[in-house]
Design a protein around this motif. Structure first.
Motif, short mmCIF file in Angstrom:
data_model
loop_
_atom_site.label_atom_id
_atom_site.label_comp_id
_atom_site.label_asym_id
_atom_site.label_seq_id
_atom_site.Cartn_x
_atom_site.Cartn_y
_atom_site.Cartn_z
N GLY A 56 17.75 15.60 4.69
CA GLY A 56 17.57 14.16 4.77
C GLY A 56 16.11 13.76 4.83
N LEU A 57 15.31 14.55 5.54
CA LEU A 57 13.88 14.28 5.59
C LEU A 57 13.25 14.40 4.20
CD1 LEU A 57 12.71 16.20 8.80
CD2 LEU A 57 13.20 13.77 8.56
N GLU A 58 13.67 15.43 3.47
CA GLU A 58 13.06 15.69 2.17
C GLU A 58 13.38 14.59 1.16
OE1 GLU A 58 14.58 19.48 1.09
OE2 GLU A 58 13.18 20.62 2.34
N ILE A 59 14.61 14.10 1.16
CA ILE A 59 15.01 13.15 0.12
C ILE A 59 14.92 11.69 0.57
CG2 ILE A 59 16.58 14.84 -0.88
CD1 ILE A 59 18.91 13.34 0.32
N GLY A 60 14.75 11.45 1.88
CA GLY A 60 14.79 10.08 2.36
C GLY A 60 13.58 9.67 3.18
N MET A 61 13.38 10.31 4.32
CA MET A 61 12.40 9.83 5.28
C MET A 61 10.96 9.98 4.79
SD MET A 61 14.25 8.67 7.72
CE MET A 61 13.51 8.65 9.33
N PHE A 62 10.61 11.17 4.29
CA PHE A 62 9.24 11.37 3.81
C PHE A 62 8.90 10.46 2.62
CE2 PHE A 62 9.16 15.53 6.11
CZ PHE A 62 8.03 15.27 6.85
N PRO A 63 9.75 10.40 1.60
CA PRO A 63 9.43 9.49 0.49
C PRO A 63 9.34 8.03 0.92
CG PRO A 63 11.08 11.08 -0.19
CD PRO A 63 10.92 11.24 1.29
N LEU A 64 10.21 7.62 1.87
CA LEU A 64 10.18 6.23 2.33
C LEU A 64 8.86 5.92 3.03
CD1 LEU A 64 11.54 3.51 2.92
CD2 LEU A 64 12.48 4.54 5.00
N GLY A 65 8.45 6.80 3.93
CA GLY A 65 7.19 6.57 4.65
C GLY A 65 5.99 6.53 3.71
N GLU A 66 5.96 7.45 2.76
CA GLU A 66 4.83 7.49 1.84
C GLU A 66 4.81 6.28 0.91
OE1 GLU A 66 4.16 11.14 -0.21
OE2 GLU A 66 4.72 12.39 1.48
N SER A 67 5.99 5.87 0.43
CA SER A 67 6.03 4.72 -0.48
C SER A 67 5.60 3.44 0.23
CB SER A 67 7.43 4.57 -1.06
OG SER A 67 8.37 4.24 -0.04
N MET A 68 5.99 3.27 1.49
CA MET A 68 5.59 2.09 2.23
C MET A 68 4.09 2.11 2.50
SD MET A 68 8.71 1.26 4.85
CE MET A 68 8.07 -0.40 5.12
N ALA A 69 3.55 3.29 2.79
CA ALA A 69 2.10 3.39 3.00
C ALA A 69 1.35 3.01 1.73
CB ALA A 69 1.74 4.80 3.43
N HIS A 70 1.82 3.49 0.57
CA HIS A 70 1.19 3.13 -0.71
C HIS A 70 1.25 1.62 -0.93
CE1 HIS A 70 0.32 7.12 -2.21
NE2 HIS A 70 1.57 7.51 -2.02
N ALA A 71 2.42 1.03 -0.63
CA ALA A 71 2.59 -0.41 -0.86
C ALA A 71 1.65 -1.23 0.03
CB ALA A 71 4.05 -0.79 -0.60
N PHE A 72 1.53 -0.85 1.29
CA PHE A 72 0.63 -1.58 2.18
C PHE A 72 -0.82 -1.41 1.77
CE2 PHE A 72 4.16 -1.76 5.30
CZ PHE A 72 4.05 -3.11 5.64
N ALA A 73 -1.18 -0.21 1.32
CA ALA A 73 -2.56 0.02 0.88
C ALA A 73 -2.89 -0.84 -0.35
CB ALA A 73 -2.76 1.50 0.57
N LYS A 74 -1.94 -0.97 -1.26
CA LYS A 74 -2.18 -1.79 -2.45
C LYS A 74 -2.22 -3.27 -2.10
CE LYS A 74 -0.16 1.46 -5.79
NZ LYS A 74 0.93 1.68 -6.77
N LYS A 75 -1.43 -3.67 -1.10
CA LYS A 75 -1.41 -5.08 -0.71
C LYS A 75 -2.77 -5.52 -0.17
CE LYS A 75 1.54 -8.32 1.86
NZ LYS A 75 2.04 -8.99 0.66
N GLY A 76 -3.47 -4.58 0.50
CA GLY A 76 -4.83 -4.87 0.93
C GLY A 76 -4.94 -5.72 2.17
N ASN A 77 -3.84 -5.97 2.88
CA ASN A 77 -3.88 -6.77 4.11
C ASN A 77 -3.80 -5.82 5.30
OD1 ASN A 77 -3.26 -8.44 6.36
ND2 ASN A 77 -2.54 -10.04 4.95
N ILE A 78 -4.93 -5.64 5.98
CA ILE A 78 -4.98 -4.66 7.07
C ILE A 78 -4.13 -5.10 8.25
CG2 ILE A 78 -7.05 -5.68 8.07
CD1 ILE A 78 -7.91 -2.86 8.86
N TYR A 79 -3.97 -6.41 8.45
CA TYR A 79 -3.22 -6.88 9.61
C TYR A 79 -1.73 -6.54 9.48
CZ TYR A 79 -7.56 -9.35 10.45
OH TYR A 79 -8.89 -9.64 10.67
N TRP A 80 -1.18 -6.72 8.30
CA TRP A 80 0.21 -6.33 8.08
C TRP A 80 0.38 -4.83 8.21
CZ3 TRP A 80 4.07 -9.26 8.81
CH2 TRP A 80 4.06 -10.61 8.46
N LEU A 81 -0.60 -4.08 7.74
CA LEU A 81 -0.55 -2.62 7.85
C LEU A 81 -0.55 -2.19 9.32
CD1 LEU A 81 -0.67 0.26 6.74
CD2 LEU A 81 -3.16 -0.02 6.53
N LEU A 82 -1.43 -2.79 10.13
CA LEU A 82 -1.49 -2.44 11.54
C LEU A 82 -0.23 -2.87 12.29
CD1 LEU A 82 -5.23 -3.26 12.37
CD2 LEU A 82 -4.20 -1.04 11.82
N ALA A 83 0.30 -4.03 11.91
CA ALA A 83 1.55 -4.48 12.53
C ALA A 83 2.68 -3.52 12.21
CB ALA A 83 1.89 -5.90 12.06
#
Length: 240
Positions: A56-83
Protein backbone atom coordinates in the motif's frame (compact mmCIF):
# COMPACT_ATOMS: atom_id res chain seq x y z
CA UNK A 1 5.04 -14.45 -9.12
CA UNK A 2 5.39 -10.67 -8.97
CA UNK A 3 2.16 -10.45 -6.97
CA UNK A 4 3.66 -12.69 -4.29
CA UNK A 5 6.82 -10.60 -3.95
CA UNK A 6 5.56 -8.47 -1.00
CA UNK A 7 4.59 -11.66 0.85
CA UNK A 8 8.03 -13.21 0.34
CA UNK A 9 9.74 -9.98 1.42
CA UNK A 10 7.55 -9.75 4.53
CA UNK A 11 8.44 -13.35 5.39
CA UNK A 12 12.13 -12.57 4.97
CA UNK A 13 11.82 -9.58 7.29
CA UNK A 14 9.92 -11.55 9.95
CA UNK A 15 12.20 -14.60 9.83
CA UNK A 16 14.91 -13.21 12.18
CA UNK A 17 12.29 -12.33 14.81
CA UNK A 18 10.76 -15.81 14.62
CA UNK A 19 14.16 -17.49 14.85
CA UNK A 20 15.12 -15.44 17.92
CA UNK A 21 11.86 -16.36 19.68
CA UNK A 22 12.25 -20.05 18.83
CA UNK A 23 15.88 -20.08 19.99
CA UNK A 24 15.24 -18.55 23.39
CA UNK A 25 11.97 -20.37 23.96
CA UNK A 26 13.34 -23.79 23.02
CA UNK A 27 17.02 -23.71 24.00
CA UNK A 28 17.28 -21.10 26.77
CA UNK A 29 13.92 -21.29 28.53
CA UNK A 30 13.38 -24.90 27.40
CA UNK A 31 9.62 -24.49 27.43
CA UNK A 32 6.99 -25.16 24.79
CA UNK A 33 5.46 -22.17 23.08
CA UNK A 34 2.18 -21.32 24.87
CA UNK A 35 -0.97 -21.25 22.73
CA UNK A 36 0.94 -22.46 19.69
CA UNK A 37 -2.16 -22.52 17.46
CA UNK A 38 -3.02 -18.91 18.28
CA UNK A 39 0.59 -17.88 17.78
CA UNK A 40 0.69 -19.44 14.31
CA UNK A 41 -2.56 -17.77 13.30
CA UNK A 42 -1.28 -14.46 14.60
CA UNK A 43 2.00 -14.88 12.72
CA UNK A 44 0.14 -15.49 9.46
CA UNK A 45 -2.01 -12.41 10.05
CA UNK A 46 1.09 -10.31 10.76
CA UNK A 47 2.77 -11.66 7.63
CA UNK A 48 -0.19 -10.84 5.39
CA UNK A 49 -0.80 -7.49 7.07
CA UNK A 50 2.82 -6.42 6.72
CA UNK A 51 2.89 -7.42 3.06
CA UNK A 52 -0.32 -5.49 2.33
CA UNK A 53 0.92 -2.47 4.29
CA UNK A 54 4.22 -2.26 2.43
CA UNK A 55 2.46 -2.74 -0.91
CA UNK A 56 0.00 0.00 0.00
CA UNK A 57 2.85 2.37 0.73
CA UNK A 58 4.45 1.65 -2.63
CA UNK A 59 1.35 2.16 -4.77
CA UNK A 60 -0.53 4.75 -2.71
CA UNK A 61 1.05 6.68 0.13
CA UNK A 62 4.48 7.50 -1.33
CA UNK A 63 3.16 8.60 -4.75
CA UNK A 64 0.43 10.67 -3.08
CA UNK A 65 2.86 12.51 -0.82
CA UNK A 66 5.30 13.19 -3.64
CA UNK A 67 2.62 14.36 -6.07
CA UNK A 68 1.18 16.79 -3.53
CA UNK A 69 4.65 18.14 -2.78
CA UNK A 70 5.24 18.71 -6.52
CA UNK A 71 1.87 20.45 -6.83
CA UNK A 72 2.52 22.80 -3.91
CA UNK A 73 6.00 23.61 -5.21
CA UNK A 74 4.59 24.51 -8.63
CA UNK A 75 1.82 26.59 -7.05
CA UNK A 76 4.51 28.78 -5.49
CA UNK A 77 2.49 29.78 -2.41
CA UNK A 78 4.65 29.09 0.64
CA UNK A 79 1.82 29.75 3.09
CA UNK A 80 -0.39 27.00 1.69
CA UNK A 81 2.62 24.69 1.66
CA UNK A 82 3.39 25.39 5.32
CA UNK A 83 -0.27 25.00 6.27
CA UNK A 84 -0.36 21.64 4.49
CA UNK A 85 2.87 20.57 6.19
CA UNK A 86 1.53 21.45 9.65
CA UNK A 87 -1.82 19.74 9.12
CA UNK A 88 -0.14 16.69 7.62
CA UNK A 89 2.11 16.31 10.67
CA UNK A 90 -0.73 17.02 13.09
CA UNK A 91 -3.26 14.74 11.42
CA UNK A 92 -1.01 11.75 10.95
CA UNK A 93 0.25 11.98 14.54
CA UNK A 94 -3.20 12.18 16.10
CA UNK A 95 -4.10 9.00 14.21
CA UNK A 96 -0.86 7.21 15.14
CA UNK A 97 -1.78 3.92 16.88
CA UNK A 98 1.46 3.78 18.86
CA UNK A 99 0.86 7.25 20.30
CA UNK A 100 -2.71 6.38 21.28
CA UNK A 101 -1.48 3.30 23.14
CA UNK A 102 1.38 5.10 24.90
CA UNK A 103 -0.79 8.07 25.91
CA UNK A 104 -3.40 5.74 27.40
CA UNK A 105 -0.80 3.78 29.32
CA UNK A 106 0.85 6.97 30.57
CA UNK A 107 -2.50 8.26 31.84
CA UNK A 108 -3.16 4.99 33.66
CA UNK A 109 0.24 5.00 35.35
CA UNK A 110 -0.09 8.69 36.25
CA UNK A 111 -3.41 7.92 37.95
CA UNK A 112 -2.01 4.89 39.77
CA UNK A 113 0.91 6.95 41.10
CA UNK A 114 -1.35 9.76 42.34
CA UNK A 115 -0.15 12.38 39.84
CA UNK A 116 -3.70 12.83 38.53
CA UNK A 117 -7.13 11.80 39.77
CA UNK A 118 -8.14 8.19 39.15
CA UNK A 119 -11.39 9.16 37.45
CA UNK A 120 -11.94 8.27 33.77
CA UNK A 121 -12.39 11.97 32.97
CA UNK A 122 -9.01 12.91 34.44
CA UNK A 123 -7.26 10.03 32.70
CA UNK A 124 -8.89 10.85 29.35
CA UNK A 125 -7.96 14.52 29.76
CA UNK A 126 -4.33 13.63 30.50
CA UNK A 127 -4.09 11.19 27.57
CA UNK A 128 -5.80 13.54 25.11
CA UNK A 129 -3.66 16.45 26.26
CA UNK A 130 -0.55 14.37 25.71
CA UNK A 131 -1.71 13.29 22.24
CA UNK A 132 -2.56 16.84 21.19
CA UNK A 133 0.75 18.15 22.53
CA UNK A 134 2.70 15.58 20.53
CA UNK A 135 0.57 16.21 17.43
CA UNK A 136 1.20 19.96 17.67
CA UNK A 137 4.91 19.32 18.06
CA UNK A 138 5.06 17.10 14.99
CA UNK A 139 3.08 19.63 12.94
CA UNK A 140 5.54 22.32 13.99
CA UNK A 141 8.45 19.98 13.26
CA UNK A 142 7.28 19.33 9.70
CA UNK A 143 6.92 23.08 9.13
CA UNK A 144 10.50 23.60 10.32
CA UNK A 145 11.67 20.73 8.13
CA UNK A 146 9.98 22.22 5.07
CA UNK A 147 11.53 25.62 5.82
CA UNK A 148 14.90 23.89 6.08
CA UNK A 149 14.45 22.37 2.62
CA UNK A 150 13.32 25.68 1.13
CA UNK A 151 16.10 27.71 2.78
CA UNK A 152 18.91 25.16 2.62
CA UNK A 153 19.69 25.23 6.35
CA UNK A 154 22.33 22.65 7.34
CA UNK A 155 20.53 19.72 8.95
CA UNK A 156 23.24 18.91 11.49
CA UNK A 157 23.23 22.42 12.96
CA UNK A 158 19.44 22.30 13.37
CA UNK A 159 19.55 18.91 15.09
CA UNK A 160 22.44 19.86 17.39
CA UNK A 161 20.65 23.05 18.46
CA UNK A 162 17.48 21.08 19.13
CA UNK A 163 19.18 18.51 21.32
CA UNK A 164 20.94 21.23 23.29
CA UNK A 165 17.46 22.58 24.08
CA UNK A 166 16.34 19.05 25.05
CA UNK A 167 19.28 18.59 27.44
CA UNK A 168 18.71 21.99 29.07
CA UNK A 169 14.97 21.39 29.47
CA UNK A 170 15.62 17.97 30.99
CA UNK A 171 17.24 19.69 33.96
CA UNK A 172 14.09 21.71 34.68
CA UNK A 173 11.22 19.42 33.60
CA UNK A 174 9.38 17.28 36.20
CA UNK A 175 11.12 13.94 36.45
CA UNK A 176 7.79 12.12 36.00
CA UNK A 177 7.44 13.45 32.45
CA UNK A 178 11.02 13.06 31.19
CA UNK A 179 10.77 9.38 30.25
CA UNK A 180 7.46 9.92 28.47
CA UNK A 181 8.91 12.93 26.65
CA UNK A 182 11.91 10.98 25.40
CA UNK A 183 9.76 8.06 24.26
CA UNK A 184 7.23 10.32 22.54
CA UNK A 185 9.74 11.12 19.82
CA UNK A 186 9.92 7.47 18.89
CA UNK A 187 6.23 6.61 18.94
CA UNK A 188 5.35 9.51 16.65
CA UNK A 189 7.61 8.27 13.85
CA UNK A 190 5.71 5.09 13.11
CA UNK A 191 3.45 3.48 10.53
CA UNK A 192 1.32 6.44 9.45
CA UNK A 193 3.58 9.44 9.91
CA UNK A 194 6.83 8.24 8.34
CA UNK A 195 5.65 7.35 4.79
CA UNK A 196 3.75 10.57 4.13
CA UNK A 197 6.32 12.86 5.73
CA UNK A 198 9.22 11.19 3.92
CA UNK A 199 7.36 11.41 0.61
CA UNK A 200 6.69 15.10 1.25
CA UNK A 201 10.37 15.84 1.87
CA UNK A 202 11.58 13.92 -1.17
CA UNK A 203 8.92 15.47 -3.38
CA UNK A 204 9.83 19.00 -2.29
CA UNK A 205 13.56 18.46 -2.72
CA UNK A 206 12.94 17.02 -6.19
CA UNK A 207 10.74 19.94 -7.22
CA UNK A 208 12.97 22.79 -6.03
CA UNK A 209 15.88 23.77 -8.23
CA UNK A 210 19.23 23.42 -6.50
CA UNK A 211 18.07 20.86 -3.96
CA UNK A 212 19.38 17.30 -3.87
CA UNK A 213 16.67 14.74 -2.94
CA UNK A 214 19.25 12.57 -1.18
CA UNK A 215 20.83 15.42 0.82
CA UNK A 216 17.80 17.67 1.33
CA UNK A 217 14.81 15.35 0.96
CA UNK A 218 15.47 13.42 4.14
CA UNK A 219 15.62 14.82 7.65
CA UNK A 220 11.98 15.64 8.30
CA UNK A 221 11.64 12.57 10.49
CA UNK A 222 14.54 13.79 12.63
CA UNK A 223 12.59 16.98 13.37
CA UNK A 224 9.47 14.91 14.08
CA UNK A 225 11.44 12.87 16.62
CA UNK A 226 13.07 15.87 18.27
CA UNK A 227 10.32 18.40 18.86
CA UNK A 228 7.92 16.06 20.74
CA UNK A 229 10.52 15.75 23.52
CA UNK A 230 10.56 19.54 23.94
CA UNK A 231 6.80 19.97 23.73
CA UNK A 232 6.00 17.11 26.13
CA UNK A 233 8.42 18.46 28.72
CA UNK A 234 6.71 21.85 28.43
CA UNK A 235 3.37 20.05 28.83
CA UNK A 236 4.68 18.40 32.00
CA UNK A 237 5.87 21.73 33.40
CA UNK A 238 2.41 23.20 32.88
CA UNK A 239 0.23 20.44 34.32
CA UNK A 240 2.39 18.70 36.97
Amino acid sequence: MEAMRPLFEAGRDLAPIVLVILFFQGLVLQQPIPNLDDMLVGLVLVLVGLALFVRGLEIGMFPLGESMAHAFAKKGNIYWLLAFAFLLGFGTTVAEPALIAVAGKAAQIAADSGMIATTPEAMDSYANGLRLTVALSVGTAIVLGVLRILSGWPLHFCIMAGYIVVVVMTMFAPKEIIGIAYDSGGVTTSTITVPLVTALGIGLATSIRGRNPLLDGFGLIAFASLLPMIFVMIYGMLIL
